[in-house]
Design a protein around this motif. Structure first.
Motif, PDB file in Angstrom:
ATOM      1  N   GLN A  31      11.057   9.900   3.676  1.00 21.41           N
ATOM      2  CA  GLN A  31      11.796   9.114   2.684  1.00 21.41           C
ATOM      3  C   GLN A  31      11.597   7.617   2.908  1.00 21.41           C
ATOM      4  OE1 GLN A  31      15.548  11.379   3.390  1.00 21.41           O
ATOM      5  NE2 GLN A  31      15.703  11.298   1.155  1.00 21.41           N
ATOM      6  N   ILE A  32      11.562   7.190   4.151  1.00 20.95           N
ATOM      7  CA  ILE A  32      11.308   5.778   4.451  1.00 20.95           C
ATOM      8  C   ILE A  32       9.907   5.401   3.975  1.00 20.95           C
ATOM      9  CG2 ILE A  32      10.952   4.097   6.311  1.00 20.95           C
ATOM     10  CD1 ILE A  32      13.215   5.639   7.846  1.00 20.95           C
ATOM     11  N   ASP A  33       8.935   6.267   4.241  1.00 24.44           N
ATOM     12  CA  ASP A  33       7.558   5.994   3.848  1.00 24.44           C
ATOM     13  C   ASP A  33       7.420   5.917   2.323  1.00 24.44           C
ATOM     14  OD1 ASP A  33       4.872   5.527   4.844  1.00 24.44           O
ATOM     15  OD2 ASP A  33       4.339   7.462   3.940  1.00 24.44           O
ATOM     16  N   ALA A  34       8.318   6.576   1.597  1.00 23.25           N
ATOM     17  CA  ALA A  34       8.278   6.578   0.131  1.00 23.25           C
ATOM     18  C   ALA A  34       9.032   5.402  -0.497  1.00 23.25           C
ATOM     19  CB  ALA A  34       8.844   7.900  -0.399  1.00 23.25           C
ATOM     20  N   LEU A  35       9.706   4.591   0.322  1.00 28.97           N
ATOM     21  CA  LEU A  35      10.415   3.430  -0.226  1.00 28.97           C
ATOM     22  C   LEU A  35       9.407   2.466  -0.846  1.00 28.97           C
ATOM     23  CD1 LEU A  35      12.945   2.685   2.665  1.00 28.97           C
ATOM     24  CD2 LEU A  35      13.496   3.592   0.386  1.00 28.97           C
ATOM     25  N   PRO A  36       9.820   1.711  -1.867  1.00 23.89           N
ATOM     26  CA  PRO A  36       8.909   0.737  -2.474  1.00 23.89           C
ATOM     27  C   PRO A  36       8.425  -0.289  -1.446  1.00 23.89           C
ATOM     28  CG  PRO A  36      10.995   0.872  -3.697  1.00 23.89           C
ATOM     29  CD  PRO A  36      11.146   1.706  -2.469  1.00 23.89           C
ATOM     30  N   GLN A  37       7.151  -0.592  -1.521  1.00 19.74           N
ATOM     31  CA  GLN A  37       6.544  -1.629  -0.684  1.00 19.74           C
ATOM     32  C   GLN A  37       6.808  -1.411   0.800  1.00 19.74           C
ATOM     33  OE1 GLN A  37       8.663  -4.779  -2.678  1.00 19.74           O
ATOM     34  NE2 GLN A  37       6.810  -5.395  -3.777  1.00 19.74           N
ATOM     35  N   THR A  38       6.834  -0.142   1.212  1.00 15.81           N
ATOM     36  CA  THR A  38       7.130   0.198   2.601  1.00 15.81           C
ATOM     37  C   THR A  38       6.184   1.300   3.049  1.00 15.81           C
ATOM     38  OG1 THR A  38       9.456  -0.379   2.298  1.00 15.81           O
ATOM     39  CG2 THR A  38       8.943   1.041   4.167  1.00 15.81           C
ATOM     40  N   HIS A  39       5.721   1.185   4.288  1.00 13.96           N
ATOM     41  CA  HIS A  39       4.821   2.198   4.846  1.00 13.96           C
ATOM     42  C   HIS A  39       5.149   2.407   6.323  1.00 13.96           C
ATOM     43  CE1 HIS A  39       1.293   4.538   5.718  1.00 13.96           C
ATOM     44  NE2 HIS A  39       0.924   3.670   6.642  1.00 13.96           N
ATOM     45  N   VAL A  40       5.388   3.662   6.708  1.00 16.88           N
ATOM     46  CA  VAL A  40       5.591   3.988   8.118  1.00 16.88           C
ATOM     47  C   VAL A  40       4.227   3.915   8.799  1.00 16.88           C
ATOM     48  CG1 VAL A  40       6.249   5.783   9.770  1.00 16.88           C
ATOM     49  CG2 VAL A  40       7.639   5.407   7.712  1.00 16.88           C
ATOM     50  N   VAL A  41       4.139   3.099   9.835  1.00 17.13           N
ATOM     51  CA  VAL A  41       2.887   2.869  10.541  1.00 17.13           C
ATOM     52  C   VAL A  41       2.719   3.846  11.702  1.00 17.13           C
ATOM     53  CG1 VAL A  41       1.561   1.182  11.876  1.00 17.13           C
ATOM     54  CG2 VAL A  41       2.891   0.442   9.890  1.00 17.13           C
ATOM     55  N   LEU A  84      18.488  -2.148   4.873  1.00 24.36           N
ATOM     56  CA  LEU A  84      19.686  -1.531   5.445  1.00 24.36           C
ATOM     57  C   LEU A  84      20.325  -0.563   4.448  1.00 24.36           C
ATOM     58  CD1 LEU A  84      21.917  -1.294   7.610  1.00 24.36           C
ATOM     59  CD2 LEU A  84      23.020  -3.267   6.517  1.00 24.36           C
ATOM     60  N   GLU A  85      20.453  -0.989   3.205  1.00 26.78           N
ATOM     61  CA  GLU A  85      21.042  -0.119   2.184  1.00 26.78           C
ATOM     62  C   GLU A  85      20.229   1.158   2.008  1.00 26.78           C
ATOM     63  OE1 GLU A  85      21.277  -2.738  -1.185  1.00 26.78           O
ATOM     64  OE2 GLU A  85      22.923  -3.900  -0.287  1.00 26.78           O
ATOM     65  N   ALA A  86      18.919   1.040   2.059  1.00 25.38           N
ATOM     66  CA  ALA A  86      18.055   2.225   1.950  1.00 25.38           C
ATOM     67  C   ALA A  86      18.271   3.156   3.136  1.00 25.38           C
ATOM     68  CB  ALA A  86      16.596   1.799   1.842  1.00 25.38           C
ATOM     69  N   MET A  87      18.382   2.592   4.357  1.00 26.56           N
ATOM     70  CA  MET A  87      18.613   3.434   5.538  1.00 26.56           C
ATOM     71  C   MET A  87      19.958   4.159   5.420  1.00 26.56           C
ATOM     72  SD  MET A  87      15.871   3.031   7.289  1.00 26.56           S
ATOM     73  CE  MET A  87      15.055   2.641   5.749  1.00 26.56           C
TER      74      MET A  87
END
Length: 165
Positions: free
Chosen positions: A25-35, A71-74
């Protein structure tokens, strides 16, 4: 783009699968990529007695989200995994803490970065060192690896070996 580190914790339900789902879900956030993801560590609970052991990990991500929207997304991801905030340091299905964003210092009512307790907790430092042992606390001017070494030298037993997830 900012580099952020998110600490994962949980001790209720199928924690490993909750972690995998949350990471996706974090990786799917806009303009966000889990490295990258640390190993997964089993740790004794901190807080009220009688809790099961925790699983802990850290993920590194790149994001263009500002700190408060991140933070709100988390928090939304935690809620989606059944997180209930009933007592401080109580048992939980999923806890996602922003522990660092680049070398920023944020001290607001909603968010403190670096996380104020991260340099006292092996269950945060050990997985952080899997990803970025050179990360330096912007106020303490000490790397994650140096602080972990200090904790170990003070006699805290090392965490058992981690596992991939």
């Amino acid at each position: 783009m900012s580099r952020a580190f998110i600490a994962f914790g949980g001790n209720l339900g199928d924690v490993k699968n909750a972690f995998i789902s949350a990471r996706n879900q974090i990786d799917a956030l806009p303009q966000t990529h889990v490295v990258a993801s640390s190993l997964l560590y089993r740790t004794p609970p901190v807080g009220p007695a009688g809790q099961p052991d925790y699983l802990n990990a850290v993920v590194s991500l790149e994001t263009e989200l500002a700190p408060l929207p991140l933070l709100e997304a988390m928090q939304a991801i935690e809620t989606g995994h059944g997180r209930v905030r009933s007592e401080q340091w109580g048992a939980r299905t999923l806890d996602l803490d922003i522990i660092a964003i680049n070398g920023e210092i944020i001290d607001s009512e909603q968010l403190a970065v670096p996380h104020p307790l991260m340099f006292d907790r092996q269950f945060v430092l050990r997985p952080l060192c899997d990803l970025a042992p050179e990360w330096q606390h912007p106020e303490l001017k000490q790397t994650a690896a140096e602080r972990l070494q200090e904790i170990m030298a003070a006699g805290e037993p090392p965490l058992p070996g981690g596992e991939a997830w």
